[in-house]
Design a protein around this motif. Structure first.
Motif, PDB file in Angstrom:
ATOM      1  N   UNK A  13       0.794  -1.226   0.000  1.00 27.35           N
ATOM      2  CA  UNK A  13       0.000   0.000   0.000  1.00 27.35           C
ATOM      3  C   UNK A  13       0.823   1.271   0.000  1.00 27.35           C
ATOM      4  N   UNK A  14       2.134   1.135   0.189  1.00 30.63           N
ATOM      5  CA  UNK A  14       3.009   2.319   0.167  1.00 30.63           C
ATOM      6  C   UNK A  14       3.340   2.650  -1.282  1.00 30.63           C
ATOM      7  N   UNK A  15       3.086   3.881  -1.672  1.00 27.73           N
ATOM      8  CA  UNK A  15       3.368   4.292  -3.046  1.00 27.73           C
ATOM      9  C   UNK A  15       4.860   4.183  -3.329  1.00 27.73           C
ATOM     10  N   UNK A  16       5.179   3.494  -4.405  1.00 30.95           N
ATOM     11  CA  UNK A  16       6.578   3.298  -4.752  1.00 30.95           C
ATOM     12  C   UNK A  16       7.066   4.440  -5.648  1.00 30.95           C
ATOM     13  N   UNK A  17       8.274   4.897  -5.377  1.00 25.71           N
ATOM     14  CA  UNK A  17       8.867   5.992  -6.132  1.00 25.71           C
ATOM     15  C   UNK A  17       9.220   5.516  -7.545  1.00 25.71           C
ATOM     16  N   UNK A  18       8.901   6.333  -8.535  1.00 25.95           N
ATOM     17  CA  UNK A  18       9.221   5.960  -9.910  1.00 25.95           C
ATOM     18  C   UNK A  18      10.732   6.071 -10.142  1.00 25.95           C
ATOM     19  N   UNK A  19      11.193   5.368 -11.177  1.00 25.04           N
ATOM     20  CA  UNK A  19      12.613   5.421 -11.518  1.00 25.04           C
ATOM     21  C   UNK A  19      13.036   6.842 -11.872  1.00 25.04           C
ATOM     22  N   UNK A  20      12.153   7.559 -12.558  1.00 28.44           N
ATOM     23  CA  UNK A  20      12.479   8.935 -12.956  1.00 28.44           C
ATOM     24  C   UNK A  20      12.670   9.832 -11.741  1.00 28.44           C
ATOM     25  N   UNK A  21      11.748   9.720 -10.755  1.00 25.41           N
ATOM     26  CA  UNK A  21      11.879  10.538  -9.542  1.00 25.41           C
ATOM     27  C   UNK A  21      13.120  10.156  -8.747  1.00 25.41           C
ATOM     28  N   UNK A  22      13.416   8.855  -8.737  1.00 23.08           N
ATOM     29  CA  UNK A  22      14.593   8.392  -7.992  1.00 23.08           C
ATOM     30  C   UNK A  22      15.884   8.936  -8.612  1.00 23.08           C
ATOM     31  N   UNK A  23      15.960   8.911  -9.939  1.00 20.24           N
ATOM     32  CA  UNK A  23      17.151   9.441 -10.619  1.00 20.24           C
ATOM     33  C   UNK A  23      17.257  10.946 -10.406  1.00 20.24           C
ATOM     34  N   UNK A  24      16.109  11.642 -10.458  1.00 18.99           N
ATOM     35  CA  UNK A  24      16.127  13.089 -10.226  1.00 18.99           C
ATOM     36  C   UNK A  24      16.700  13.403  -8.843  1.00 18.99           C
ATOM     37  N   UNK A  25      16.237  12.714  -7.804  1.00 19.01           N
ATOM     38  CA  UNK A  25      16.713  12.966  -6.446  1.00 19.01           C
ATOM     39  C   UNK A  25      18.215  12.715  -6.335  1.00 19.01           C
ATOM     40  N   UNK A  26      18.689  11.652  -6.969  1.00 17.89           N
ATOM     41  CA  UNK A  26      20.111  11.340  -6.904  1.00 17.89           C
ATOM     42  C   UNK A  26      20.958  12.421  -7.573  1.00 17.89           C
ATOM     43  N   UNK A  27      20.514  12.871  -8.740  1.00 14.14           N
ATOM     44  CA  UNK A  27      21.298  13.875  -9.468  1.00 14.14           C
ATOM     45  C   UNK A  27      21.210  15.247  -8.825  1.00 14.14           C
ATOM     46  N   UNK A  28      20.102  15.548  -8.162  1.00 15.71           N
ATOM     47  CA  UNK A  28      20.016  16.827  -7.455  1.00 15.71           C
ATOM     48  C   UNK A  28      20.930  16.823  -6.239  1.00 15.71           C
ATOM     49  N   UNK A  29      21.066  15.669  -5.596  1.00 17.50           N
ATOM     50  CA  UNK A  29      21.937  15.569  -4.416  1.00 17.50           C
ATOM     51  C   UNK A  29      23.404  15.443  -4.799  1.00 17.50           C
ATOM     52  N   UNK A  30      23.664  14.796  -5.946  1.00 19.27           N
ATOM     53  CA  UNK A  30      25.042  14.588  -6.374  1.00 19.27           C
ATOM     54  C   UNK A  30      25.136  14.706  -7.892  1.00 19.27           C
ATOM     55  N   UNK A  31      25.230  15.918  -8.410  1.00 17.60           N
ATOM     56  CA  UNK A  31      25.343  16.099  -9.865  1.00 17.60           C
ATOM     57  C   UNK A  31      26.608  15.440 -10.390  1.00 17.60           C
ATOM     58  N   UNK A  32      26.552  15.007 -11.639  1.00 19.65           N
ATOM     59  CA  UNK A  32      27.720  14.462 -12.280  1.00 19.65           C
ATOM     60  C   UNK A  32      27.893  12.962 -12.076  1.00 19.65           C
ATOM     61  N   UNK A  33      26.808  12.232 -11.869  1.00 12.32           N
ATOM     62  CA  UNK A  33      26.901  10.780 -11.708  1.00 12.32           C
ATOM     63  C   UNK A  33      26.887  10.102 -13.074  1.00 12.32           C
ATOM     64  N   UNK A  34      27.587   8.997 -13.184  1.00 14.55           N
ATOM     65  CA  UNK A  34      27.580   8.231 -14.421  1.00 14.55           C
ATOM     66  C   UNK A  34      26.389   7.274 -14.434  1.00 14.55           C
ATOM     67  N   UNK A  35      26.121   6.719 -15.599  1.00 15.28           N
ATOM     68  CA  UNK A  35      25.030   5.744 -15.703  1.00 15.28           C
ATOM     69  C   UNK A  35      25.326   4.534 -14.831  1.00 15.28           C
ATOM     70  N   UNK A  36      26.583   4.096 -14.797  1.00 15.58           N
ATOM     71  CA  UNK A  36      26.950   2.946 -13.968  1.00 15.58           C
ATOM     72  C   UNK A  36      26.688   3.229 -12.491  1.00 15.58           C
ATOM     73  N   UNK A  37      26.983   4.454 -12.055  1.00 19.79           N
ATOM     74  CA  UNK A  37      26.730   4.815 -10.667  1.00 19.79           C
ATOM     75  C   UNK A  37      25.230   4.867 -10.366  1.00 19.79           C
ATOM     76  N   UNK A  38      24.437   5.357 -11.317  1.00 20.67           N
ATOM     77  CA  UNK A  38      22.982   5.409 -11.133  1.00 20.67           C
ATOM     78  C   UNK A  38      22.377   4.008 -11.086  1.00 20.67           C
ATOM     79  N   UNK A  39      22.920   3.103 -11.895  1.00 20.21           N
ATOM     80  CA  UNK A  39      22.455   1.718 -11.875  1.00 20.21           C
ATOM     81  C   UNK A  39      22.723   1.100 -10.510  1.00 20.21           C
ATOM     82  N   UNK A  40      23.923   1.306  -9.983  1.00 22.46           N
ATOM     83  CA  UNK A  40      24.288   0.754  -8.674  1.00 22.46           C
ATOM     84  C   UNK A  40      23.428   1.349  -7.557  1.00 22.46           C
TER      85      UNK A  40
END
Length: 331
Positions: free
Chosen positions: A269-296
């Motif tokens: 019942x807990x709404x799951x975060x979309x992949x797009x929102x998750x990637x946005x949060x990661x890049x806003x917190x740490x700009x300059x991540x590679x695709x490999x880092x985002x996958x991990x």
């Protein structure tokens, strides 16, 4: 169903007061009814799921957990444990098992942690019972109920409690009348595990899948269904609750393991975060991540990450560089 001449005579005898001492009916206004005290909550043996004097019908396909979850209910009641958010109130349990062999029964009891319990009485009748036609068997079950002072009685499976056709309406009504009289007289909660029919492919899980006459469900206070989704995960469906305390029309996700049995899925019942929102949060917190880092960081597939970057309009911090791109999004 057409009333027979014998049925008609019995009915008229009861109406005329010739059958026993007759009947006495009393009226009350709606206001008087609403001013009556509510039923004692001490009748709740496991929250609003298992209540003294009530009938709980549990449906599931063969091998999908009917016995396991029923034993967990028995354990919660007898040992005053928590189960799916409800707390057991204590009391003795009688199990009438008309199907399983001794080896299976012992394994199931051990798995449920009940192998040392002296508060659960077990009756094994692998050949079944004829409670619709055998007066001696009816009298013997009644003797057990009178002597045991049980809080809960479990009878499994339904179709082996009588010799009639499980789809026969009159036979079902007569069988339930026997148990309904007992649960009213001896004040136990009656739990009735029921097999399910094979549903059409893609059909929604409903009460129509419950095997046998609708009479078994009609007189029940609570009807639930257990559906295995995959290994280790099931859904508990709430189909009926006369008192309205259960979430009828909804279902709960249940995790399962042999060590812990069934338990609520904390993420259900807990709404799951979309992949797009998750990637946005990661890049806003740490700009300059590679695709490999985002996958991990997300555990998502590379294709999913690339799609999210495209949806976000992300850009490379080093355009034209030959090394891995460093992705960022506009704040």
């Amino acid at each position: 169903m057409t009333m027979t001449a014998e049925d008609d005579r019995e009915f008229r005898a009861a109406v005329d007061g010739q059958d026993g001492e007759g009947a006495s009916l009393e009226t009350q206004t709606a206001r008087e009814v609403c001013e009556l005290p509510d039923p004692d909550t001490s009748d709740e043996l496991l929250g609003s799921l298992v209540v003294r004097g009530g009938r709980l019908v549990l449906g599931a396909h063969t091998g999908e957990g009917k016995t396991t979850i029923t034993f967990q209910i028995a354990q919660a009641v007898t040992e005053q444990r928590e189960f799916l958010g409800w707390s057991g109130a204590g009391g003795r349990v009688l199990v009438i098992d008309a199907e399983q062999g001794l080896r299976t029964i012992k394994r199931r009891l051990r798995e449920a942690g009940l192998d040392k319990s002296d508060r659960i009485d077990y009756v094994r009748v692998p050949d079944g019972l004829s409670l619709n036609s055998d007066a001696a068997q009816v009298a013997e079950v009644e003797r057990l109920l009178a002597a045991g002072e049980y809080a809960v009685v479990i009878a499994d499976p339904l179709y082996k409690l009588h010799t009639g056709d499980s789809n026969d309406e009159r036979g079902a009504v007569d069988l339930m009348r026997v148990f309904d009289g007992w649960r009213e007289r001896f004040r136990f909660a009656f739990i009735l595990p029921v097999h399910l029919r094979k549903p059409p492919v893609g059909a929604k899980f409903t009460m129509h899948e419950f095997f046998g006459s609708s009479a078994y469900l009609r007189g029940a206070e609570v009807v639930i269904g257990l559906q295995r989704v995959r290994d280790g995960y099931s859904r508990l469906h709430f189909f009926k609750d006369r008192d309205g305390d259960l979430p009828v029309g909804s279902s709960w996700g249940l995790l399962f393991s042999r060590g812990d049995g069934y338990r609520r899925d904390p993420e259900d019942g807990v709404a799951k975060q979309s992949a797009t929102d998750e990637v946005r949060e990661l890049l806003e917190a740490q700009p300059g991540m590679t695709i490999a880092q985002l996958v991990d960081a997300t555990g998502k597939a590379e294709r999913t990450i690339r799609k999210a970057l495209k949806e976000l309009g992300a850009h490379d911090e080093r355009p034209g560089a030959t090394a891995d791109k460093l992705w960022s999004v506009e704040p």
